[in-house]
Write an enzyme that holds these catalytic residues in place. Structure first.
Site, PDB file in Angstrom:
ATOM      1  N   GLU A 139      -3.142  -4.852  -7.128  1.00 55.41           N
ATOM      2  CA  GLU A 139      -2.576  -3.165  -6.997  1.00 55.41           C
ATOM      3  C   GLU A 139      -0.721  -4.032  -7.686  1.00 55.41           C
ATOM      4  O   GLU A 139      -0.671  -3.875  -8.753  1.00 55.41           O
ATOM      5  CB  GLU A 139      -2.010  -2.704  -5.846  1.00 55.41           C
ATOM      6  CG  GLU A 139      -0.915  -1.487  -6.437  1.00 55.41           C
ATOM      7  CD  GLU A 139      -0.148  -0.512  -5.388  1.00 55.41           C
ATOM      8  OE1 GLU A 139      -0.929  -0.244  -4.053  1.00 55.41           O
ATOM      9  OE2 GLU A 139       0.886  -0.267  -5.410  1.00 55.41           O
ATOM     10  N   CYS A 205       3.001   5.171  -1.230  1.00 61.36           N
ATOM     11  CA  CYS A 205       2.548   6.264  -0.867  1.00 61.36           C
ATOM     12  C   CYS A 205       1.997   7.253   0.664  1.00 61.36           C
ATOM     13  O   CYS A 205       2.559   6.456   1.396  1.00 61.36           O
ATOM     14  CB  CYS A 205       0.796   6.039  -1.119  1.00 61.36           C
ATOM     15  SG  CYS A 205      -0.417   7.582  -0.398  1.00 61.36           S
ATOM     16  N   SER A 233      -7.026  -6.539   3.611  1.00 55.49           N
ATOM     17  CA  SER A 233      -6.197  -5.230   2.792  1.00 55.49           C
ATOM     18  C   SER A 233      -4.918  -5.401   3.887  1.00 55.49           C
ATOM     19  O   SER A 233      -4.977  -5.533   4.741  1.00 55.49           O
ATOM     20  CB  SER A 233      -7.325  -4.037   3.804  1.00 55.49           C
ATOM     21  OG  SER A 233      -6.387  -3.303   4.058  1.00 55.49           O
TER      22      SER A 233
HETATM   23 FE1  F3S Z   1      -3.999   5.722  -3.932  1.00 58.72          FE
HETATM   24 FE2  F3S Z   1      -2.365   5.865  -1.690  1.00 58.72          FE
HETATM   25 FE3  F3S Z   1      -4.589   5.482  -1.052  1.00 58.72          FE
HETATM   26  S1  F3S Z   1      -1.513   5.366  -3.636  1.00 58.72           S
HETATM   27  S2  F3S Z   1      -5.151   4.538  -2.897  1.00 58.72           S
HETATM   28  S3  F3S Z   1      -3.397   7.870  -1.920  1.00 58.72           S
HETATM   29  S4  F3S Z   1      -2.875   4.469   0.155  1.00 58.72           S
END
Ligand code: F3S
Length: 294
Positions: A139, A205, A233
């Protein structure tokens, strides 16, 4: 003995969306590749492989897979489809896919895409982009690949202390979506003290934050904590880190086979949580196993 699942555990919105995209594409009968494993979960990847979905490991394999399927360089959409996973990829890689005539299906999580747009704009404005994250994580490498100008990845507070932007440039600070919330706040604090106020955007997020908070709360009351997640992960490893701090008996497992639980008699509460790439059936399997065997 009670078994409790953390309030937020398992697939997040972005990962679910990416996996659903793969299954939709399988239905079309086309040759499907994913650029890197669609999730950091070997079980899920194996299941997809059985359905004919191959994993492309890097840019060097793009040409080969295009040629194998009769794709022509420069001929857009002539070849098979390549699905971009939730983590996203650098702009250059996406352009390469198009050059090789591969149909590029973008399943980048919208939250990650937002970071791409922020750093792209910052680059256009001549800013020095700083990504708080783990260098080398796909990422982060994807985000790096959308910065048009100077970019630095900082992983720790010490690295943030040492960081100096290129002369005359303002700083734009973003974070890997799975970065630790408290660590990001400390880095923001360090940058504020240094007077780097250009553009600071917390791009952690919510799914990560919610998962981390609920795991921490559960680990604090649990006698034994089980974290389910892929070995590679990063968000699962972070959950393990957080839970271990709260609960001395924390186990990190990938599948049920890894679970060698020896529960002392006094155990009253077993907590379970899972990383963003852990499928529901696996969580249920572990829950049932503990319920039946202890
Ligand atoms: Fe997207 Fe958050 Fe999952 S950035 S991939 S919803 S951990």
């Amino acid at each position: 003995m009670e078994i409790k699942l953390a309030e937020c555990a398992g697939f997040c919105f972005g990962v679910k969306r990416a996996i659903d995209t793969v299954y939709e594409q399988i239905e079309t009968g086309k040759t499907i590749y994913t650029y890197g494993p669609i999730v950091h979960n070997e079980e899920v990847v194996r299941e997809l492989e059985q359905k004919g979905v191959c994993v492309i490991e890097g840019e060097e394999e793009l040409a080969a897979c295009s040629a194998a399927a009769g794709g022509t360089e420069g001929g857009a959409n002539a070849g098979p489809s390549v699905i971009i996973r939730a983590h996203g990829i650098p702009r250059r890689t996406q352009e390469l896919m198009e050059q090789y005539g591969l149909e590029c299906i973008d399943a980048t999580c919208p939250f990650v895409k937002r970071i791409h747009r922020i750093v792209e704009k910052a680059g256009e404005q001549g800013m020095h982009v700083v990504i708080a994250g783990n260098s080398g994580h796909p990422e982060v490498e994807g985000i790096r690949g959308w910065c048009g100008g100077p970019v630095t990845v900082v992983e720790t507070e010490a690295e943030a202390e040492r960081f100096v932007p290129e002369e005359g440039r303002q700083v734009c600070l973003v974070s890997q979506t799975t970065f630790n919330y408290n660590k990001f706040q400390s880095i923001v604090e360090i940058f504020r003290k240094k007077g780097y106020n250009g553009n600071i955007v917390s791009t952690i997020c919510n799914a990560t934050e919610d998962r981390q908070r609920s795991a921490q709360a559960l680990a604090a009351e649990a006698d034994v904590m089980i974290v389910i997640g892929g070995k590679h992960s990063s968000n699962s490893r972070k959950l393990y880190e957080i839970c271990s701090r709260e609960c001395a008996h924390t186990y990190f497992i990938q599948t049920l086979d890894d679970l060698h639980l020896e529960l002392p008699k006094a155990v009253r509460l077993v907590g379970i949580t899972a990383g963003a790439s852990t499928p529901n059936n696996l969580i249920e399997e572990v829950q049932n196993y503990v319920r039946i065997n202890f």
